[in-house]
Scaffold this active site. Structure first.
Site, PDB file in Angstrom:
ATOM      1  N   HIS A 176       0.811  -1.226   0.000  1.00  0.00           N
ATOM      2  CA  HIS A 176       0.000   0.000   0.000  1.00  0.00           C
ATOM      3  C   HIS A 176       0.836   1.264   0.000  1.00  0.00           C
ATOM      4  CE1 HIS A 176       1.153  -0.289   4.238  1.00  0.00           C
ATOM      5  NE2 HIS A 176       0.923   0.996   4.309  1.00  0.00           N
TER       6      HIS A 176
HETATM    7  C1  UD1 Z   1      -1.283   5.696   6.026  1.00  0.00           C
HETATM    8  C2  UD1 Z   1       0.101   6.132   6.487  1.00  0.00           C
HETATM    9  C3  UD1 Z   1       1.075   4.986   6.274  1.00  0.00           C
HETATM   10  C4  UD1 Z   1       0.583   3.715   6.927  1.00  0.00           C
HETATM   11  C5  UD1 Z   1      -0.828   3.391   6.468  1.00  0.00           C
HETATM   12  C6  UD1 Z   1      -1.360   2.223   7.241  1.00  0.00           C
HETATM   13  C7  UD1 Z   1       0.627   8.526   6.261  1.00  0.00           C
HETATM   14  C8  UD1 Z   1       1.394   9.529   5.491  1.00  0.00           C
HETATM   15  N1  UD1 Z   1       0.598   7.273   5.743  1.00  0.00           N
HETATM   16  O1  UD1 Z   1      -1.197   5.448   4.628  1.00  0.00           O
HETATM   17  O2  UD1 Z   1       2.323   5.319   6.844  1.00  0.00           O
HETATM   18  O3  UD1 Z   1       1.440   2.671   6.558  1.00  0.00           O
HETATM   19  O4  UD1 Z   1      -1.683   4.532   6.712  1.00  0.00           O
HETATM   20  O5  UD1 Z   1      -2.318   1.531   6.532  1.00  0.00           O
HETATM   21  O6  UD1 Z   1       0.080   8.836   7.279  1.00  0.00           O
HETATM   22  N2  UD1 Z   1      -8.689   5.254   2.124  1.00  0.00           N
HETATM   23  C9  UD1 Z   1      -9.954   4.701   2.106  1.00  0.00           C
HETATM   24  N3  UD1 Z   1     -10.484   4.323   3.306  1.00  0.00           N
HETATM   25  C10 UD1 Z   1      -9.880   4.487   4.493  1.00  0.00           C
HETATM   26  C11 UD1 Z   1      -8.603   5.062   4.493  1.00  0.00           C
HETATM   27  C12 UD1 Z   1      -8.018   5.436   3.300  1.00  0.00           C
HETATM   28  O7  UD1 Z   1     -10.562   4.543   1.059  1.00  0.00           O
HETATM   29  O8  UD1 Z   1     -10.448   4.112   5.537  1.00  0.00           O
HETATM   30  C13 UD1 Z   1      -8.064   5.617   0.820  1.00  0.00           C
HETATM   31  C14 UD1 Z   1      -8.340   7.054   0.392  1.00  0.00           C
HETATM   32  O9  UD1 Z   1      -8.479   7.050  -0.994  1.00  0.00           O
HETATM   33  C15 UD1 Z   1      -7.064   7.766   0.775  1.00  0.00           C
HETATM   34  C16 UD1 Z   1      -6.021   6.693   0.574  1.00  0.00           C
HETATM   35  O10 UD1 Z   1      -6.651   5.474   0.938  1.00  0.00           O
HETATM   36  O11 UD1 Z   1      -6.820   8.906   0.004  1.00  0.00           O
HETATM   37  C17 UD1 Z   1      -4.782   6.886   1.409  1.00  0.00           C
HETATM   38  O12 UD1 Z   1      -5.099   7.017   2.799  1.00  0.00           O
HETATM   39  P1  UD1 Z   1      -4.118   7.800   3.798  1.00  0.00           P
HETATM   40  O13 UD1 Z   1      -4.630   7.725   5.182  1.00  0.00           O
HETATM   41  O14 UD1 Z   1      -3.818   9.148   3.257  1.00  0.00           O
HETATM   42  O15 UD1 Z   1      -2.777   7.013   3.672  1.00  0.00           O
HETATM   43  P2  UD1 Z   1      -2.480   5.453   3.723  1.00  0.00           P
HETATM   44  O16 UD1 Z   1      -2.018   5.036   2.373  1.00  0.00           O
HETATM   45  O17 UD1 Z   1      -3.611   4.730   4.340  1.00  0.00           O
HETATM   46  N1  UDP Z   2      -3.313  -5.945   8.858  1.00  0.00           N
HETATM   47  C1  UDP Z   2      -4.621  -6.412   9.047  1.00  0.00           C
HETATM   48  N2  UDP Z   2      -5.373  -6.698   7.944  1.00  0.00           N
HETATM   49  C2  UDP Z   2      -4.900  -6.562   6.680  1.00  0.00           C
HETATM   50  C3  UDP Z   2      -3.572  -6.103   6.496  1.00  0.00           C
HETATM   51  C4  UDP Z   2      -2.816  -5.798   7.607  1.00  0.00           C
HETATM   52  O1  UDP Z   2      -5.065  -6.564  10.180  1.00  0.00           O
HETATM   53  O2  UDP Z   2      -5.636  -6.843   5.736  1.00  0.00           O
HETATM   54  C5  UDP Z   2      -2.512  -5.593  10.036  1.00  0.00           C
HETATM   55  C6  UDP Z   2      -1.188  -6.311  10.142  1.00  0.00           C
HETATM   56  O3  UDP Z   2      -1.348  -7.479  10.894  1.00  0.00           O
HETATM   57  C7  UDP Z   2      -0.312  -5.278  10.852  1.00  0.00           C
HETATM   58  C8  UDP Z   2      -0.905  -3.956  10.453  1.00  0.00           C
HETATM   59  O4  UDP Z   2      -2.181  -4.228   9.906  1.00  0.00           O
HETATM   60  O5  UDP Z   2      -0.396  -5.393  12.260  1.00  0.00           O
HETATM   61  C9  UDP Z   2      -0.037  -3.280   9.431  1.00  0.00           C
HETATM   62  O6  UDP Z   2      -0.708  -2.152   8.938  1.00  0.00           O
HETATM   63  P1  UDP Z   2      -0.337  -1.486   7.565  1.00  0.00           P
HETATM   64  O7  UDP Z   2       0.387  -2.438   6.707  1.00  0.00           O
HETATM   65  O8  UDP Z   2      -1.592  -0.882   7.047  1.00  0.00           O
HETATM   66  O9  UDP Z   2       0.579  -0.263   8.005  1.00  0.00           O
HETATM   67  P2  UDP Z   2       2.155  -0.124   8.325  1.00  0.00           P
HETATM   68  O10 UDP Z   2       2.519  -1.096   9.359  1.00  0.00           O
HETATM   69  O11 UDP Z   2       2.881  -0.299   7.045  1.00  0.00           O
HETATM   70  O12 UDP Z   2       2.256   1.294   8.784  1.00  0.00           O
END
Ligand code: UD1
Ligand code: UDP
Length: 373
Positions: free
Chosen positions: A204
């Site tokens: 992601h």
């Molecule tokens: C964020 C964090 C990243 C973390 C990840 C965990 C930042 C800069 N990034 O990335 O470090 O690894 O969360 O998963 O804070 N969206 C949905 N539904 C949701 C949330 C997001 O549809 O509930 C979509 C939206 O289109 C949004 C995009 O995902 O624009 C990105 O979401 P965002 O929270 O900006 O960043 P993540 O990629 O989730």
């Molecule tokens: N995770 C989850 N369901 C999923 C994918 C990930 O519960 O479908 C959990 C995973 O076990 C881990 C955490 O989400 O504990 C990692 O989150 P993510 O990869 O979104 O963020 P990051 O750790 O890269 O910030």
């Protein structure tokens, strides 16, 4: 003591849940502030439910946006809550925009910040997370690096006071939930997967999904996998695949099962039983080494170098040949497989949450939990 916990994304909920649990066991009710950075049921509420967190005190509903929009909106809303509630300390965890917003809003109100998972560095300042980590560490009064390597990163930047190596709360989360997952989750049966006969994939990160070129390289890797694979897809990636016209291509791959993001219990069970994991997630790099599953990281750097040094994680980037080489080696070379799987866990004993809560209470009782002049 009145601690406030600010969080907003999936990994923050998972990694702060053990700290909430530890505070509650000490008779302290923490204030829970959810920014709403993640808002879909399967990115947020499912974790609040499965991890049995007490009700959230403030839902700030910040949602998605550009880096500045999201961070700015979160700061304004967090500031208002902190001004009303005046907690003794604000805890943030990790490196998201929620973390930066929480840390800045809090320290400027002279409410000390405690940073859980401090000191991680990828040394790649093009990642939004790297900027967030550095700034949050420098805004914090109390720092909880998970490992000595992370502590050394802080030391190099002149941060040496109130630094406590406590382990990573992800170990607590895994230990607290693995058995429950084995009992309660039917994910293998539901998805038709046999233990150790599939690869689990997550991806992601912005650098892998935001450009058509890199996302196409990821799809090409997925098209060449030598065994069944499961990919619970992050909404960011699903959105980008659709925008770049790659969705039909990825859903047409025969040995790839694509699902919505999974809850923690399903994901943990799927992870524990995987033959190997391919990921760009930080938390998943940590969990695989705890669960004895080989990990190939779809990145060129990592802020979790301990996993690579221990031998449980290999950085493969988006290099298809490299990915296929290591997958083939894992399939054919039993010793190589065992060595990766049995790499020692560098993230501690699963008592990080307890340590964090105790250290903060001690500092508070000694009158040392404050922003210093
Ligand atoms: C964020 C964090 C990243 C973390 C990840 C965990 C930042 C800069 N990034 O990335 O470090 O690894 O969360 O998963 O804070 N969206 C949905 N539904 C949701 C949330 C997001 O549809 O509930 C979509 C939206 O289109 C949004 C995009 O995902 O624009 C990105 O979401 P965002 O929270 O900006 O960043 P993540 O990629 O989730
Ligand atoms: N995770 C989850 N369901 C999923 C994918 C990930 O519960 O479908 C959990 C995973 O076990 C881990 C955490 O989400 O504990 C990692 O989150 P993510 O990869 O979104 O963020 P990051 O750790 O890269 O910030």
């Amino acid at each position: 003591m009145k601690p406030a916990l600010v969080f907003g994304t999936r990994p923050e909920i998972i990694k702060l849940a053990p700290v909430v649990r530890a505070f509650l066991e000490m008779g302290i009710k923490p204030l829970l502030i959810h920014t709403g950075q993640h808002y879909d049921y399967e990115m947020s509420r499912i974790f609040l439910e499965e991890l049995e967190l007490p009700p959230i005190d403030y839902h700030l509903e910040v949602g998605s946006g550009t880096q500045a929009e999201q961070t700015g909106k979160a700061m304004v809303k967090i500031e208002k809550v902190l001004m009303d509630e005046r907690p003794d300390v604000t805890l943030v965890q990790g490196d998201t925009n929620t973390v930066l917003a929480g840390a800045l809003a809090s320290v400027k109100l002279k409410i000390p910040v405690a940073h859980v998972e401090a000191g991680l560095r990828s040394f790649d300042r093009t990642m939004p997370e790297e900027i967030n980590r550095i700034l949050a560490d420098h805004a914090s009064e109390v720092l909880f690096p998970p490992t000595d390597e992370a502590r050394k990163n802080l030391e190099r930047e002149g941060i040496t006071e109130n630094v406590y190596v406590v382990g990573n709360t992800i170990v607590d989360a895994v230990l607290q939930n693995s058995l429950v997952a084995e009992k309660k989750s039917d994910v293998l049966e539901r998805l038709g997967m046999k233990p150790k006969e599939y690869i689990l994939i997550t991806a992601h990160r912005a650098e892998n999904t935001d450009s058509r070129e890199n996302l196409t390289r990821l799809v090409e890797i997925l098209e060449s996998l030598p065994m069944m694979a499961v990919y619970p897809i992050h909404p960011r990636t699903e959105g980008r695949l659709k925008r770049f016209g790659l969705w039909e291509r990825v859903t047409a791959i025969e040995n790839l099962v694509i699902t919505k993001p999974l809850g923690y219990l399903d994901f943990l069970r799927l992870e524990k039983n995987a033959f190997a994991v391919m990921t760009d997630s930080g938390g998943v790099q940590e969990e695989t080494i705890i669960l004895d599953v080989p990990c190939l990281t779809l990145r060129y750097n990592t802020e979790r170098p301990e996993t690579v040094k221990a031998g449980g994680n290999i950085l493969v980037g988006l290099e298809r040949e490299r990915v296929l080489h290591y997958l083939q080696k894992l399939i054919e070379d039993r010793d190589f497989y065992e060595k990766m799987a049995k790499a020692p866990n560098p993230f501690g004993d699963g008592k990080a949450g307890e340590r964090i809560a105790k250290i903060l209470l001690e500092l508070y009782e000694k009158g040392e939990l404050k922003v210093k002049s």
